[in-house]
Motif scaffolding. Structure first.
Motif, PDB file in Angstrom:
ATOM      1  N   LEU A 278       0.914  -1.294   0.063  1.00 18.65           N
ATOM      2  CA  LEU A 278       0.063   0.026  -0.103  1.00 18.65           C
ATOM      3  C   LEU A 278       0.938   1.385   0.091  1.00 18.65           C
ATOM      4  O   LEU A 278       2.112   1.263   0.262  1.00 18.65           O
ATOM      5  N   SER A 279       0.155   2.290  -0.333  1.00 18.79           N
ATOM      6  CA  SER A 279       0.982   3.611  -0.382  1.00 18.79           C
ATOM      7  C   SER A 279       1.606   4.107   0.993  1.00 18.79           C
ATOM      8  O   SER A 279       2.403   4.608   0.951  1.00 18.79           O
ATOM      9  N   SER A 280       1.074   3.471   2.300  1.00 15.66           N
ATOM     10  CA  SER A 280       1.610   3.624   3.217  1.00 15.66           C
ATOM     11  C   SER A 280       2.906   2.720   3.660  1.00 15.66           C
ATOM     12  O   SER A 280       3.618   3.072   4.534  1.00 15.66           O
ATOM     13  N   GLY A 281       2.997   1.903   2.649  1.00 17.25           N
ATOM     14  CA  GLY A 281       4.203   1.194   3.135  1.00 17.25           C
ATOM     15  C   GLY A 281       3.797  -0.178   3.534  1.00 17.25           C
ATOM     16  O   GLY A 281       4.539  -1.313   3.873  1.00 17.25           O
ATOM     17  N   VAL A 282       2.622  -0.276   4.000  1.00 19.89           N
ATOM     18  CA  VAL A 282       2.131  -1.679   4.660  1.00 19.89           C
ATOM     19  C   VAL A 282       1.921  -2.683   3.598  1.00 19.89           C
ATOM     20  O   VAL A 282       1.505  -2.485   2.389  1.00 19.89           O
ATOM     21  N   ARG A 283       2.276  -3.944   3.898  1.00 21.77           N
ATOM     22  CA  ARG A 283       2.028  -5.144   2.991  1.00 21.77           C
ATOM     23  C   ARG A 283       0.902  -5.942   3.621  1.00 21.77           C
ATOM     24  O   ARG A 283       0.763  -6.276   4.555  1.00 21.77           O
ATOM     25  N   VAL A 284       0.007  -6.384   2.537  1.00 25.58           N
ATOM     26  CA  VAL A 284      -1.198  -6.904   3.005  1.00 25.58           C
ATOM     27  C   VAL A 284      -0.992  -8.365   2.044  1.00 25.58           C
ATOM     28  O   VAL A 284      -0.971  -8.215   0.806  1.00 25.58           O
ATOM     29  N   THR A 285      -0.594  -9.500   2.785  1.00 27.60           N
ATOM     30  CA  THR A 285      -0.547 -10.512   2.007  1.00 27.60           C
ATOM     31  C   THR A 285      -1.504 -11.799   2.213  1.00 27.60           C
ATOM     32  O   THR A 285      -2.187 -11.884   3.138  1.00 27.60           O
ATOM     33  N   VAL A 286      -1.798 -12.506   1.396  1.00 29.17           N
ATOM     34  CA  VAL A 286      -2.789 -13.556   1.513  1.00 29.17           C
ATOM     35  C   VAL A 286      -2.327 -14.739   2.487  1.00 29.17           C
ATOM     36  O   VAL A 286      -3.179 -14.941   3.400  1.00 29.17           O
ATOM     37  N   ALA A 287      -1.133 -14.918   2.760  1.00 27.39           N
ATOM     38  CA  ALA A 287      -0.726 -15.802   3.468  1.00 27.39           C
ATOM     39  C   ALA A 287      -0.941 -15.372   5.166  1.00 27.39           C
ATOM     40  O   ALA A 287      -1.162 -16.167   5.959  1.00 27.39           O
ATOM     41  N   ASP A 288      -0.704 -14.001   5.139  1.00 25.70           N
ATOM     42  CA  ASP A 288      -0.688 -13.333   6.726  1.00 25.70           C
ATOM     43  C   ASP A 288      -2.301 -12.869   6.989  1.00 25.70           C
ATOM     44  O   ASP A 288      -2.748 -12.627   8.192  1.00 25.70           O
ATOM     45  N   ASP A 289      -2.841 -12.457   5.925  1.00 25.22           N
ATOM     46  CA  ASP A 289      -4.043 -11.695   6.234  1.00 25.22           C
ATOM     47  C   ASP A 289      -5.429 -12.230   5.794  1.00 25.22           C
ATOM     48  O   ASP A 289      -6.507 -11.496   5.899  1.00 25.22           O
ATOM     49  N   TRP A 290      -5.302 -13.408   5.192  1.00 24.79           N
ATOM     50  CA  TRP A 290      -6.826 -13.975   4.596  1.00 24.79           C
ATOM     51  C   TRP A 290      -7.037 -14.612   5.899  1.00 24.79           C
ATOM     52  O   TRP A 290      -6.709 -15.016   6.822  1.00 24.79           O
ATOM     53  N   GLY A 291      -8.582 -14.150   5.957  1.00 24.58           N
ATOM     54  CA  GLY A 291      -9.428 -14.634   6.942  1.00 24.58           C
ATOM     55  C   GLY A 291      -9.391 -13.811   7.992  1.00 24.58           C
ATOM     56  O   GLY A 291      -8.854 -12.680   8.184  1.00 24.58           O
ATOM     57  N   GLY A 292     -10.583 -13.821   8.927  1.00 18.62           N
ATOM     58  CA  GLY A 292     -10.681 -13.049  10.136  1.00 18.62           C
ATOM     59  C   GLY A 292     -11.441 -12.046  10.087  1.00 18.62           C
ATOM     60  O   GLY A 292     -12.027 -11.837   8.923  1.00 18.62           O
ATOM     61  N   GLU A 293     -11.403 -11.103  10.791  1.00 24.28           N
ATOM     62  CA  GLU A 293     -12.264  -9.822  10.983  1.00 24.28           C
ATOM     63  C   GLU A 293     -11.541  -8.465  10.290  1.00 24.28           C
ATOM     64  O   GLU A 293     -12.133  -7.333  10.498  1.00 24.28           O
ATOM     65  N   SER A 294     -10.238  -8.497  10.122  1.00 26.43           N
ATOM     66  CA  SER A 294      -9.617  -7.305  10.018  1.00 26.43           C
ATOM     67  C   SER A 294     -10.127  -6.566   8.613  1.00 26.43           C
ATOM     68  O   SER A 294     -10.593  -7.077   7.673  1.00 26.43           O
ATOM     69  N   ARG A 295      -9.842  -5.424   8.597  1.00 29.08           N
ATOM     70  CA  ARG A 295     -10.007  -4.704   7.379  1.00 29.08           C
ATOM     71  C   ARG A 295      -9.127  -5.274   5.980  1.00 29.08           C
ATOM     72  O   ARG A 295      -9.578  -4.989   4.815  1.00 29.08           O
ATOM     73  N   GLU A 296      -7.918  -5.709   6.382  1.00 33.80           N
ATOM     74  CA  GLU A 296      -6.921  -6.152   5.485  1.00 33.80           C
ATOM     75  C   GLU A 296      -7.462  -7.574   4.913  1.00 33.80           C
ATOM     76  O   GLU A 296      -7.688  -7.865   3.621  1.00 33.80           O
ATOM     77  N   ALA A 297      -8.183  -8.531   5.770  1.00 31.19           N
ATOM     78  CA  ALA A 297      -9.216  -9.603   5.320  1.00 31.19           C
ATOM     79  C   ALA A 297     -10.167  -9.229   4.395  1.00 31.19           C
ATOM     80  O   ALA A 297     -10.458 -10.025   3.648  1.00 31.19           O
ATOM     81  N   ALA A 298     -11.012  -8.124   4.684  1.00 31.63           N
ATOM     82  CA  ALA A 298     -11.910  -7.827   3.900  1.00 31.63           C
ATOM     83  C   ALA A 298     -11.605  -7.357   2.561  1.00 31.63           C
ATOM     84  O   ALA A 298     -12.360  -7.593   1.489  1.00 31.63           O
ATOM     85  N   PHE A 299     -10.470  -6.542   2.567  1.00 30.94           N
ATOM     86  CA  PHE A 299      -9.870  -6.151   1.442  1.00 30.94           C
ATOM     87  C   PHE A 299      -9.490  -7.340   0.483  1.00 30.94           C
ATOM     88  O   PHE A 299      -9.827  -7.494  -0.649  1.00 30.94           O
ATOM     89  N   LEU A 300      -8.823  -8.398   0.917  1.00 27.33           N
ATOM     90  CA  LEU A 300      -8.446  -9.608   0.101  1.00 27.33           C
ATOM     91  C   LEU A 300      -9.721 -10.309  -0.262  1.00 27.33           C
ATOM     92  O   LEU A 300      -9.639 -10.610  -1.403  1.00 27.33           O
ATOM     93  N   LYS A 301     -10.853 -10.392   0.735  1.00 28.92           N
ATOM     94  CA  LYS A 301     -11.880 -11.013   0.073  1.00 28.92           C
ATOM     95  C   LYS A 301     -12.445 -10.167  -1.095  1.00 28.92           C
ATOM     96  O   LYS A 301     -13.151 -10.659  -2.172  1.00 28.92           O
ATOM     97  N   ALA A 302     -12.839  -8.893  -1.151  1.00 24.10           N
ATOM     98  CA  ALA A 302     -13.032  -8.065  -2.209  1.00 24.10           C
ATOM     99  C   ALA A 302     -12.319  -8.402  -3.430  1.00 24.10           C
ATOM    100  O   ALA A 302     -12.926  -8.386  -4.486  1.00 24.10           O
ATOM    101  N   VAL A 303     -11.212  -8.340  -3.279  1.00 23.13           N
ATOM    102  CA  VAL A 303     -10.298  -8.270  -4.392  1.00 23.13           C
ATOM    103  C   VAL A 303     -10.427  -9.651  -5.113  1.00 23.13           C
ATOM    104  O   VAL A 303     -10.372  -9.912  -6.325  1.00 23.13           O
TER     105      VAL A 303
END
Length: 210
Positions: free
Chosen positions: A144-169
């Motif tokens: 992301l533009s903030s430098g944060v990495r959102v990865t399928v391995a670490d962020d898929w599943g759960g209730e975080s906004r990153e997880a929701a983002f991956l689901k939407a993608v």
């Protein structure tokens, strides 16, 4: 990098079962040299050749869609046709989802190499993979533009906004590609999204979204 203007329709030259390499390469020479994707940053490549029926023509090294973002630091080697689909998906759907759900832009898409001469899931008894035709790409995450990495391995599943983002993608990808596989498909896709435009069904319109 150079931006390639729009031109002739996207094509891909599949290597027919039993077709000799010289015959396939002779047909490949008749294709346009440039890959006509409007504004995409890419490099046209000579035909990629592997063992058996592996091969891609016309082939490209994709670096970014129009506008230069998001970048693809792995610069995957894929078919011209797949590069067109990816460019549209990254430039439109991915950008809109990131801004709406994370209030950020995606600056990089983390991927595998694209073309790999192998069978599905690495099983030598299975059919040839779409990767072997340059028609598939594995996406492992996003920067992301903030430098944060959102990865399928670490962020898929759960209730975080990153997880929701991956689901939407993942869901949006199903509207572009004939095959979309993620962690809920099987263990082989636990850490990435597999995107391809392989033919399913008699008219190649059936889609697999898992």
């Amino acid at each position: 990098m150079h931006a390639v203007p729009i031109g002739l329709p996207l094509q891909v030259l599949a290597r027919s079962p039993g077709e000799t390499l010289p015959d396939w390469l002779a047909r490949a020479q008749l294709l346009p040299e440039a890959c006509p994707i409007e504004g995409a940053f890419l490099t046209s490549l000579p035909p990629l050749v592997g063992e058996g029926s592996c091969g891609v023509a016309p082939a490209v090294r994709l670096e970014a869609p129009a506008g230069g973002k998001p970048g693809l630091p792995s610069r995957p080697e894929i078919s011209c046709g797949l590069a067109g689909l990816l460019s549209t998906f990254f430039r439109q759907d991915l950008r809109e989802i990131a801004r709406r759900m994370l209030d950020e832009d995606v600056t990089e898409v983390l991927t595998g190499p694209g073309y790999v001469c192998r069978h599905r899931n690495g099983n030598p008894e299975a059919k040839i993979s779409e990767h072997a035709k340059g028609e598939a790409l594995d996406v492992t995450g996003f920067v992301l533009s903030s430098g944060v990495r959102v990865t399928v391995a670490d962020d898929w599943g759960g209730e975080s906004r990153e997880a929701a983002f991956l689901k939407a993608v993942h869901s949006a990808a199903c509207g572009h590609f004939t095959t979309v596989l993620g962690p809920e498909a099987d263990a082989d896709h636990a850490d990435h999204f597999h995107l391809d435009r392989g033919c399913h069904g008699r008219d190649c319109t059936y889609r697999i979204c898992q």
